[in-house]
Scaffold this motif. Structure first.
Motif, mmCIF file in Angstrom:
data_model
loop_
_atom_site.group_PDB
_atom_site.id
_atom_site.type_symbol
_atom_site.label_atom_id
_atom_site.label_comp_id
_atom_site.label_asym_id
_atom_site.label_seq_id
_atom_site.Cartn_x
_atom_site.Cartn_y
_atom_site.Cartn_z
ATOM 1 N N UNK A 51 -7.451 11.125 -8.144
ATOM 2 C CA UNK A 51 -7.922 11.115 -6.759
ATOM 3 C C UNK A 51 -6.768 11.408 -5.802
ATOM 4 N N UNK A 52 -5.622 10.799 -6.052
ATOM 5 C CA UNK A 52 -4.457 11.015 -5.190
ATOM 6 C C UNK A 52 -3.984 12.470 -5.271
ATOM 7 N N UNK A 53 -3.954 13.038 -6.465
ATOM 8 C CA UNK A 53 -3.493 14.416 -6.626
ATOM 9 C C UNK A 53 -4.413 15.398 -5.893
ATOM 10 N N UNK A 54 -5.724 15.234 -6.063
ATOM 11 C CA UNK A 54 -6.665 16.132 -5.404
ATOM 12 C C UNK A 54 -6.597 15.993 -3.886
ATOM 13 N N UNK A 55 -6.472 14.758 -3.404
ATOM 14 C CA UNK A 55 -6.373 14.550 -1.960
ATOM 15 C C UNK A 55 -5.076 15.130 -1.408
ATOM 16 N N UNK A 93 -13.257 17.104 -4.186
ATOM 17 C CA UNK A 93 -12.950 16.746 -5.567
ATOM 18 C C UNK A 93 -12.452 15.323 -5.687
ATOM 19 N N UNK A 94 -11.647 14.841 -4.718
ATOM 20 C CA UNK A 94 -11.120 13.471 -4.758
ATOM 21 C C UNK A 94 -12.226 12.439 -4.634
ATOM 22 N N UNK A 95 -13.369 12.839 -4.062
ATOM 23 C CA UNK A 95 -14.470 11.885 -3.888
ATOM 24 C C UNK A 95 -15.039 11.433 -5.221
ATOM 25 N N UNK A 111 0.834 -1.207 0.000
ATOM 26 C CA UNK A 111 0.000 0.000 0.000
ATOM 27 C C UNK A 111 0.867 1.255 0.000
ATOM 28 N N UNK A 112 0.472 2.212 -0.816
ATOM 29 C CA UNK A 112 1.151 3.504 -0.856
ATOM 30 C C UNK A 112 0.184 4.657 -0.621
ATOM 31 N N UNK A 113 -0.973 4.625 -1.261
ATOM 32 C CA UNK A 113 -1.890 5.749 -1.206
ATOM 33 C C UNK A 113 -2.316 6.103 0.202
ATOM 34 N N UNK A 114 -2.659 5.112 1.024
ATOM 35 C CA UNK A 114 -3.146 5.378 2.376
ATOM 36 C C UNK A 114 -2.049 5.929 3.265
ATOM 37 N N UNK A 115 -0.911 5.238 3.311
ATOM 38 C CA UNK A 115 0.166 5.662 4.209
ATOM 39 C C UNK A 115 0.746 7.000 3.771
ATOM 40 N N UNK A 116 0.814 7.252 2.459
ATOM 41 C CA UNK A 116 1.339 8.534 1.990
ATOM 42 C C UNK A 116 0.402 9.674 2.375
ATOM 43 N N UNK A 117 -0.891 9.468 2.238
ATOM 44 C CA UNK A 117 -1.844 10.523 2.568
ATOM 45 C C UNK A 117 -1.885 10.787 4.071
ATOM 46 N N UNK A 118 -1.739 9.736 4.877
ATOM 47 C CA UNK A 118 -1.762 9.892 6.326
ATOM 48 C C UNK A 118 -0.415 10.310 6.900
ATOM 49 N N UNK A 119 0.610 10.376 6.058
ATOM 50 C CA UNK A 119 1.930 10.779 6.534
ATOM 51 C C UNK A 119 2.631 9.714 7.352
ATOM 52 N N UNK A 120 2.306 8.447 7.107
ATOM 53 C CA UNK A 120 2.940 7.334 7.818
ATOM 54 C C UNK A 120 4.188 6.923 7.041
ATOM 55 N N UNK A 121 5.332 6.916 7.706
ATOM 56 C CA UNK A 121 6.613 6.679 7.041
ATOM 57 C C UNK A 121 6.901 5.184 6.939
ATOM 58 N N UNK A 122 6.532 4.575 5.830
ATOM 59 C CA UNK A 122 6.831 3.175 5.559
ATOM 60 C C UNK A 122 7.833 3.079 4.420
ATOM 61 N N UNK A 123 8.259 1.855 4.118
ATOM 62 C CA UNK A 123 9.195 1.648 3.022
ATOM 63 C C UNK A 123 8.604 2.110 1.693
ATOM 64 N N UNK A 124 7.303 1.875 1.481
ATOM 65 C CA UNK A 124 6.677 2.273 0.223
ATOM 66 C C UNK A 124 6.763 3.783 0.025
ATOM 67 N N UNK A 125 6.544 4.548 1.096
ATOM 68 C CA UNK A 125 6.653 6.002 1.020
ATOM 69 C C UNK A 125 8.107 6.413 0.800
ATOM 70 N N UNK A 126 9.027 5.736 1.475
ATOM 71 C CA UNK A 126 10.443 6.057 1.326
ATOM 72 C C UNK A 126 10.943 5.867 -0.094
ATOM 73 N N UNK A 127 10.465 4.826 -0.760
ATOM 74 C CA UNK A 127 10.861 4.582 -2.150
ATOM 75 C C UNK A 127 10.403 5.730 -3.037
ATOM 76 N N UNK A 128 9.174 6.144 -2.873
ATOM 77 C CA UNK A 128 8.631 7.223 -3.699
ATOM 78 C C UNK A 128 9.365 8.538 -3.424
ATOM 79 N N UNK A 129 9.636 8.851 -2.161
ATOM 80 C CA UNK A 129 10.328 10.090 -1.821
ATOM 81 C C UNK A 129 11.762 10.093 -2.341
ATOM 82 N N UNK A 130 12.439 8.945 -2.258
ATOM 83 C CA UNK A 130 13.807 8.869 -2.774
ATOM 84 C C UNK A 130 13.824 9.060 -4.282
#
Length: 552
Positions: free
Chosen positions: A513-517, A524-526, A220-239
């Motif tokens: 949806x991800x961009x608007x959120x 709008x994301x709804x 999962x990436x969308x949920x943790x990225x939107x909630x600001x939870x720092x997981x490996x999936x988010x780290x890959x995208x940020x790097x």
């Protein structure tokens, strides 16, 4: 003089060889991301990774482990408990709850995240109403933070527990009545008989469902990225995007890949090593008689995930969509829908065809090579989309750049990005990610086709393509359609690989949806979120129909 082969035999031989060639090509595509991640991780500088190790790497690791552990625990409790209640007991609303409990599977977790943020965040409906009633200020009260690790656990649990529920329900329904009744005769209470008899017998199915939950959680990436939870999936995208360091992204992807493959091996071991005897139904299983209080408790236990995972998000998203300024029929939105449907349709068709070819080759020529190909094709489901994206982009970007440089130097012509700028590489990522689901549907259908039918077709002169076209495909029409629908909806929901690999100015509903959120435009994301959910309900409803008729 030896007789010369006829043209028909030559053509059939070429077709069979082509079948094998396609299978080898598909297997090679499935292996490329893993080799790409290894090569990029080994060849790049470790400076960024060293910096990450000093700052956030430990947090990535611990947060990912905690997230996976709690989602697995929550999904096990809800999925197993609900499956046992609807299978072994009777209470008001059981029949429709039995079907509705599977519906959250159609929801991406990030869609629930958007809906619950609109409801529970500081400017949301609940806290605004609370301040209006009490007159409190922002600092006068404490309220649980939805944008947190706990919020991510709740969102993922609500959409992933159906994996455990569906498999556990099937296992409980298949159990013979004699074993459970024997435990009751020996003095066990219904709850203890459930713990000591029903649960151990259903453990292989439950373990498989829990492993699927774990693999989906780390992907999962969308949920943790939107909630600001720092997981490996988010780290890959940020790097990859924020730091512009592909080597660091590959090194993080390698760590996540290792974790995912470990889970895949555990899932395989749980299925392969589990053996138990299932008693015959020499007596019909009588549903347990519950007291009035127990009936209310059972109904509330099953109703809660339905309300939280289906009803409340749909109502919230619908209200948000009505108040948004998004026009679903505008040319821009029709473009998002067209892109999503085109990617999902092409990916579903190619993935089902690849599963059919790999499965047939292993069925007809079962050996170590075909078995290895099938295994390599399966493990993509355990690999997060972000890892696959990095593993594909690194080698193909290097190839594109080398080819462009050579063409410039030799012919003074720029080839541009032939692969990394096309949708075909993105579709390859979908193929790798979801091929296992198509193979599973194929194997479920082909198990009902006896080997004698294959032998009869070969005796009548059918080669491998003829066997597939004239025998297997007519018999597997339902299974192949199910596989296509599953892949179609999974592609519609997929976010990390699409976000990283999509061609320039080529957006989908999930990306919109991800961009608007991300811009805090939740209303709008709804709109794109509801479209994704509406399409996702199609295969889930088909599955629920099978549940309702007792065939699932």
């Amino acid at each position: 003089m030896e007789p010369q082969p006829t043209s028909g035999k030559i053509r059939r031989s070429r077709l069979s060889s082509g079948f094998t060639g396609v299978a080898i090509f598909v297997t090679a595509i499935c292996v490329i991301p893993y080799l790409g991640v290894l090569a990029a991780a080994a060849s790049g500088s470790f400076d960024t990774l060293a910096h990450l190790a000093e700052t956030v790497l430990v947090r990535y690791t611990l947060t990912t482990i905690v997230l996976v552990a709690f989602v697995m625990l929550g999904s096990t409790i809800i999925g197993t408990g609900a499956a046992w209640l609807v299978t072994m007991t009777d209470f008001p609303g059981r029949r429709w709850m039995e079907i509705a409990l599977a519906l959250p599977l159609a929801f991406p977790a990030y869609v629930l995240a958007y809906g619950y943020t609109h409801i529970l965040d500081h400017p949301g409906i609940v806290q605004t109403l609370l301040r209006d009633i009490t007159g409190w200020g922002p600092r006068d009260y404490w309220f649980p933070e939805i944008r947190s690790l706990g919020g991510a656990v709740l969102m993922l649990t609500l959409v992933l527990y159906p994996y455990v529920y569906l498999l556990a329900r099937a296992a409980f329904a298949a159990q013979g009545a004699s074993t459970f009744l024997a435990a009751r005769v020996l003095g066990r209470s219904p709850f203890k008989a459930f713990l000591h008899v029903s649960m151990p017998m259903a453990r292989p199915a439950i373990a498989s469902g829990v492993m699927l939950v774990a693999m989906e959680t780390i992907a999962d990436f969308g949920t943790v990225a939107y909630f600001g939870v720092q997981t490996f999936a988010v780290g890959i995208y940020q790097s990859w995007f924020t730091m512009a360091d592909r080597a660091a992204a590959a090194q993080l992807a390698l760590g996540l890949l290792s974790f995912a493959l470990l889970l895949a091996m555990l899932e395989r071991a749980s299925r392969g090593g589990a053996k138990y005897a299932n008693g015959r139904r020499n007596a019909p299983m009588q549903r347990l008689v519950l007291t009035s209080g127990q009936k209310i408790g059972a109904a509330l236990f099953c109703l809660t995930p339905i309300l939280l995972g289906v009803v409340l998000p749909v109502v919230a998203l619908s209200v948000m969509a009505l108040g948004s300024e998004q026009d679903l029929l505008s040319p821009r939105y029709l473009g998002f829908i067209r892109n999503s449907l085109m990617l999902a349709s092409i990916a579903a068709g190619i993935t089902v065809l690849a599963a059919l070819i790999l499965g047939t080759l292993h069925r007809v020529r079962a050996n170590r090579l075909t078995g290895t190909s099938l295994y390599l094709a399966r493990i993509g489901y355990a690999v997060p989309g972000g890892v696959i994206a990095v593993g594909l982009l690194v080698p193909f970007a290097a190839f594109d750049n080398a080819l462009d440089a050579w063409m410039r130097a030799t012919f003074d012509i720029s080839t541009g990005l032939l692969f990394t700028g096309s949708i075909w590489l993105l579709i390859s990522a979908y193929l790798i990610r979801f091929l296992a689901a198509a193979i599973g549907a194929y194997e479920g259908g082909i198990a009902t086709v006896g080997p004698n039918m294959d032998a009869a077709a070969r005796t009548l002169g059918q080669d491998m393509p003829g066997l597939v076209r004239r025998v297997h495909m007519p018999l597997l029409r339902t299974s192949l359609l199910t596989a296509g629908l599953i892949v179609f909806v999974d592609v519609m929901k997929e976010l990390p690989a699409t976000l990283i690999m999509r061609p320039f100015n080529y957006d989908t509903l999930a990306v919109q949806a991800y961009r608007l959120a991300s811009d805090e435009r939740l209303e709008g994301a709804a709109v794109p979120s509801l479209v994704i959910v509406a399409i996702g309900l199609i295969p889930v409803i088909l599955l629920c129909r099978r549940i309702g008729t007792g065939r699932a």
